[in-house]
Scaffold this motif. Structure first.
Motif, PDB file in Angstrom:
ATOM      1  N   GLU A 233     -14.793  -8.792 -22.074  1.00 48.92           N
ATOM      2  CA  GLU A 233     -14.200  -7.875 -23.048  1.00 48.92           C
ATOM      3  C   GLU A 233     -14.905  -6.530 -22.954  1.00 48.92           C
ATOM      4  OE1 GLU A 233     -13.315  -9.222 -27.061  1.00 48.92           O
ATOM      5  OE2 GLU A 233     -13.830 -11.263 -26.437  1.00 48.92           O
ATOM      6  N   TRP A 234     -14.100  -5.464 -22.946  1.00 53.93           N
ATOM      7  CA  TRP A 234     -14.656  -4.108 -22.941  1.00 53.93           C
ATOM      8  C   TRP A 234     -13.667  -3.159 -23.618  1.00 53.93           C
ATOM      9  CZ3 TRP A 234     -12.751   0.438 -20.734  1.00 53.93           C
ATOM     10  CH2 TRP A 234     -13.607   1.541 -20.821  1.00 53.93           C
ATOM     11  N   ASP A 235     -14.129  -2.469 -24.655  1.00 59.81           N
ATOM     12  CA  ASP A 235     -13.343  -1.430 -25.312  1.00 59.81           C
ATOM     13  C   ASP A 235     -11.936  -1.918 -25.651  1.00 59.81           C
ATOM     14  OD1 ASP A 235     -12.944   1.058 -26.435  1.00 59.81           O
ATOM     15  OD2 ASP A 235     -12.327   1.996 -24.566  1.00 59.81           O
ATOM     16  N   GLU A 236     -11.855  -3.107 -26.228  1.00 57.91           N
ATOM     17  CA  GLU A 236     -10.608  -3.743 -26.662  1.00 57.91           C
ATOM     18  C   GLU A 236      -9.738  -4.238 -25.506  1.00 57.91           C
ATOM     19  OE1 GLU A 236      -9.138  -2.258 -30.796  1.00 57.91           O
ATOM     20  OE2 GLU A 236      -9.364  -0.473 -29.536  1.00 57.91           O
ATOM     21  N   TRP A 237     -10.248  -4.189 -24.296  1.00 56.56           N
ATOM     22  CA  TRP A 237      -9.589  -4.836 -23.160  1.00 56.56           C
ATOM     23  C   TRP A 237     -10.173  -6.239 -23.006  1.00 56.56           C
ATOM     24  CZ3 TRP A 237      -6.133  -2.956 -19.330  1.00 56.56           C
ATOM     25  CH2 TRP A 237      -5.764  -1.612 -19.459  1.00 56.56           C
TER      26      TRP A 237
ATOM     27  N   LEU B 270      -4.486  -5.635 -23.138  1.00 58.73           N
ATOM     28  CA  LEU B 270      -4.905  -4.450 -23.872  1.00 58.73           C
ATOM     29  C   LEU B 270      -4.148  -4.399 -25.185  1.00 58.73           C
ATOM     30  CD1 LEU B 270      -3.077  -1.326 -22.495  1.00 58.73           C
ATOM     31  CD2 LEU B 270      -2.847  -3.507 -21.324  1.00 58.73           C
ATOM     32  N   PRO B 271      -4.719  -3.804 -26.220  1.00 57.55           N
ATOM     33  CA  PRO B 271      -4.059  -3.830 -27.528  1.00 57.55           C
ATOM     34  C   PRO B 271      -2.682  -3.179 -27.510  1.00 57.55           C
ATOM     35  CG  PRO B 271      -6.325  -3.090 -27.748  1.00 57.55           C
ATOM     36  CD  PRO B 271      -6.021  -3.123 -26.284  1.00 57.55           C
ATOM     37  N   GLN B 272      -2.588  -2.007 -26.887  1.00 58.16           N
ATOM     38  CA  GLN B 272      -1.333  -1.253 -26.847  1.00 58.16           C
ATOM     39  C   GLN B 272      -1.449  -0.200 -25.749  1.00 58.16           C
ATOM     40  OE1 GLN B 272       0.290   0.030 -30.670  1.00 58.16           O
ATOM     41  NE2 GLN B 272       0.848   2.005 -29.798  1.00 58.16           N
TER      42      GLN B 272
ATOM     43  N   ARG C  32      -5.922   4.280 -23.101  1.00 57.26           N
ATOM     44  CA  ARG C  32      -6.028   3.005 -22.368  1.00 57.26           C
ATOM     45  C   ARG C  32      -5.393   3.089 -20.990  1.00 57.26           C
ATOM     46  NH1 ARG C  32      -5.188   1.410 -27.930  1.00 57.26           N
ATOM     47  NH2 ARG C  32      -7.131   0.491 -28.711  1.00 57.26           N
TER      48      ARG C  32
END
Length: 520
Positions: free
Chosen positions: A79-83, A512-514, A519
């Motif tokens: 996990e990194w920066d919401e990835w 990824l979130p979005q 991103r």
């Protein structure tokens, strides 16, 4: 980093190669002093360890690797920066990753990363830096190329890009007739087209009304149909062309620019006023001015930015025009964040390094000649084509960094298409064909513009495909399914073999979130 850099056969420096084409020299003694040495892996213990490890894994299916290691998902993901990057469905184990990391260290990867960011001349074939990272770094700390600080020039160019984007989006740029420009066409090819076009398609989104922003189109092909179709229905009085060519000598781009000028002249008349309908992005200011573009409308490019990275430069002005400067700034900030992670994170927790090593394992150790990228995001429809140039323009060569002939395969072919469309195109081949091709799924969890439960269906499809590629469907399961449908035994015998999926097909999933500028 070139695949050739990770595993080549005998190395000579570029200078030695030029001066003594038949004599092998030590790279360590010939490279510029600032750069780490490139050592030959011909006698490499770490390379041999990878080959031995491949043999140990050869009798194990992906499913059996999961059965043997209950913590596999946790250990083979990051996990990194919401990835979330999950490579647990690749044909490897944590031991594989440890061996790959040891091999990368033996190949001086950490030192090459440091040299890249320091502005050393890591482009050995042209003896230039590769400083696209400087275009997106925050702050004004100096960074010298050949003794000159390049940061002030970058900031000045970005200020001009921002001013032009605001001018065009606000209807303040007037054409020859005094009417505001409302349509922009980027004329460029390769990196002058693929990156900016991909980003605009990914981020622009639907326009609420004709007054919301400005239309930007891209013309790359010298085929006259490309420009003709793009110009159809446009008003010459409100159309501007951005001619993007580093040297201002690219044949396809100049032919299209000449045709565009003739189209404007036929409708608006000739003369100096046509310059109001052109902007150039080029390092050849004199050639752009000779074409008829005002010097103040020529945005610079630099020789330390490779064409495939040019979207971060003034070639990205089309992105700022279509999506707005704030969006372009967010794009730069996201890239800068990843740059810092790539530069500073230890290799064991370094996302681009780990993903690169997995691709290296697949291509060079396991021998898979292809790599498929499937974004489950319609907005990323141009992303596979962008990756093709990014990955293959240099890594596809048949020579090493030093110009010597490769003793192994070059980089794998890269292609793909969006899901779920691709499920109805080539996925049957992926599931049932004789060739094993690693797949990379890119999956935004939330939709930019939700419609009912459609995003949930999209994400579920992506996750199910990754699972199905791994698990497959054996003949016994197919026969049971057909029997449950009431088929007679002769019907089952006729159909069953055609529905078998062998499974054991590797994949990586990136969640990824979005999808947004940062991103991307």
């Amino acid at each position: 980093m070139h695949y050739a850099d990770m595993h080549d056969r005998g190395c000579a420096s570029p200078r030695a190669l030029l001066e003594h084409p038949t004599v092998a020299h030590s790279v360590a003694s010939q490279l510029p002093a600032q750069l780490p040495a490139v050592t030959s892996p011909a006698l490499s213990d770490t390379w041999q360890a990878l080959l031995d490890h491949r043999a140990l894994l050869s009798g194990h299916s992906l499913a059996s690797l999961f059965d043997a290691d209950p913590g596999r998902c946790a250990s083979l993901s990051l996990e990194w920066d919401e990835w979330l990057a999950d490579w647990s469905k690749q044909r490897l184990t944590q031991d594989t990753m440890n061996l790959l990391l040891a091999h990368a260290r033996e190949r001086n990867l950490e030192a090459w990363i440091a040299a890249l960011f320091a502005g050393e001349k890591v482009n050995l074939s042209e003896l230039r830096p590769a400083l696209h990272t400087a275009l997106r770094r925050p702050g004004d700390a100096p960074l010298a190329v050949d003794g000159a600080d390049i940061i002030p020039g970058i900031r000045a160019t970005q200020a001009r890009m921002r001013a032009l984007a605001i001018q065009l989006r606000g209807g303040l740029r007037l054409g020859a007739t005094g009417r505001p420009i409302r349509n922009v066409i980027n004329l460029g090819i390769g990196g002058s087209d693929l990156g900016p076009a991909m980003v605009c398609e990914a981020l622009a989104g639907p326009r609420a009304s004709p007054r919301d922003g400005i239309d930007v189109a891209f013309v790359s092909n010298v085929d006259p149909e490309h420009l003709t179709r793009t110009l159809a229905g446009l008003d010459p009085a409100t159309t501007l062309f951005i001619v993007t060519s580093k040297t201002f000598t690219t044949i396809e781009t100049l032919r299209n620019a000449q045709a565009a000028r003739e189209w404007l002249a036929a409708n608006l008349g000739g003369g100096a006023a046509l310059a109001q309908h052109f902007v150039a992005v080029s390092s050849n200011v004199d050639a752009a001015r000779a074409f008829g573009i005002a010097g103040g409308d020529v945005l610079p490019m630099w020789d330390w930015v490779g064409g495939r990275f040019s979207l971060w430069s003034a070639a990205g002005v089309s992105i700022a025009v279509r999506c707005g400067w704030d969006t372009f700034a967010d794009l730069l900030a996201g890239a800068a964040s990843m740059d810092a992670h790539f530069r500073d994170a230890p290799l064991e927790r370094n996302l681009p390094v780990l993903l690169g090593l997995i691709d290296y394992w697949n291509a060079q150790v396991l021998g898979y000649p292809q790599r498929i990228v499937v974004p489950y995001a319609h907005a990323l429809g141009r992303f596979p084509a962008y990756l093709q140039q990014l990955a293959l323009e240099s890594n596809g060569k048949s020579v090493q960094r030093d110009g010597g002939v490769l003793g192994h395969a070059s980089a794998p072919a890269v292609w793909g298409a969006t899901g779920t469309d691709s499920q109805h195109a080539f996925f049957q081949w992926l599931h049932q064909g004789t060739q094993i091709v690693p797949v990379e799924f890119i999956v935004p969890v939330r939709a930019a513009h939700p419609l009912g439960d459609q995003q949930s269906v999209l994400v579920a499809n992506a996750l199910a495909q990754a699972q199905a590629l791994m698990i497959g469907k054996p003949l016994s399961a197919v026969r049971t399914e057909l029997a449950a449908k009431g088929l007679p035994s002769e019907g089952i015998d006729a159909q069953a073999a055609h529905r078998v999926c062998p499974g054991d097909r590797p994949s990586t999933t990136l969640l990824l979130p979005q999808l947004d500028a940062r991103r991307l």
